[in-house]
Design a protein around this motif. Structure first.
Motif: not given
Length: 328
Positions: A316-325
């Motif tokens: 989820l951290a990777r998914r949220y980081a990608a969404a923020a980017g």
């Protein structure tokens, strides 16, 4: 001797209390002659009560089921229970709210003042959760048909609508064939618990998507429900497993007071570790779902285990980081 109207009510109350009454015993209870009992029975019949004569050495009477609804007689506690049940009928999702309100008004009008006061003191306000406000209402006729099939233990055939947004291209699905076992409510919705004859497995069906077909099928011998208890079975199905526990369960430490977490932990276990620190053991239908649920507490999280939960947080951290980017 009682007046005729009071005696009729007393007779009706006795007939409702047991299945068969010998005529002589009714006369003794009412302190009248058997001839008076016969006349009073005839008066009740004229009012619409289906009282049948029972053959036997002593003869007697029975209050039978009729073709129309005659005036009903309730004691105080029954009347209060009926009024309360009608007030909360709006929470069932059965589409009977307007009819329940009319019935409540009718019952209240004929109540003595002492009972109206008890009912008026209890005002029920239905507060629906945001996620359940759009719950589809179920046609009362559908619920009656499902309930009748469950009680008669008859195979049920029905068309089952696809959920909104599903791909409905292609030929129409054939009707489902099931052995209906229980009609239940969960989260404001009605569900049919049944054994699916074509899939040879237990299924839960949304009642608002069911269109029963007639006639029903043959009678069947009920199978034993897994676990033997319908509430635990249904809870397990909605948790994503056939048993009574979540398929994914993890343990974390949150930097929040236990009192603040326990209000939103559903069936989780919360243990206080300090003024602003607690342990939470919680379950969900998937590891990602469990991690997302725990993340809603908006606090620092220490994952105790298992490893699957740690990997879910990393995912989820990777998914949220990608969404923020992407939003930057």
């Amino acid at each position: 001797m009682q007046k005729t109207s009071a005696r009729l009510l007393a007779l009706l109350s006795l007939l409702q209390a047991r299945r068969d009454w010998p005529g002589a015993l009714l006369a003794e209870r009412l302190d009248v002659s058997p001839r008076t009992v016969r006349r009073d029975v005839d008066r009740l019949r004229e009012l619409g009560y289906p009282i049948v004569a029972v053959k036997g050495p002593d003869g007697g009477y029975r209050l039978d089921a009729g073709t129309r609804l005659p005036p009903l007689l309730f004691d105080d506690e029954q009347a209060v229970a009926l009024a309360i049940a009608l007030q909360i009928a709006a929470t069932t999702g059965a589409g009977i709210e307007e009819a329940a309100a009319r019935a409540l008004n009718t019952v209240r009008q004929v109540m003595p003042a002492r009972l109206r006061g008890r009912i008026d003191a209890l005002q029920v306000t239905v507060v629906e959760r945001p996620e359940t406000r759009a719950v589809p209402r179920v046609d009362g006729g559908v619920l009656m048909a499902l309930g009748a099939a469950v009680r008669a233990r008859e195979v049920l055939r029905f068309d089952y609508a696809s959920p909104p947004g599903a791909d409905e291209r292609g030929a129409q699905a054939p009707p489902r064939r099931v052995q209906p076992h229980h009609l239940v409510t969960w989260g404001g919705r009605w569900y049919l618990v049944a054994w699916d004859l074509d899939r040879e497995d237990w299924r839960t069906f949304r009642a608002d998507r069911i269109t029963p077909r007639t006639p029903t099928g043959p009678r069947f011998t009920p199978r034993e429900l897994p676990g033997g208890e319908v509430a635990a079975f249904v809870a397990g199905r909605f948790r994503g497993s056939g048993g009574s526990d979540w398929p994914c369960r993890g343990e974390v430490i949150l930097d929040l007071p236990a009192a603040a977490v326990s209000r939103y932990a559903r069936d989780g276990v919360v243990e206080e570790l300090g003024p602003d620190r607690c342990r939470l053991v919680l379950g969900s239908w998937s590891w990602a779902g469990l991690a997302a649920t725990i993340g809603r507490f908006d606090a620092d999280i220490e994952v105790v285990g298992p490893a699957e939960l740690k990997r879910a947080f990393a995912h989820l951290a990777r998914r949220y980081a990608a969404a923020a980017g992407e939003g930057a």
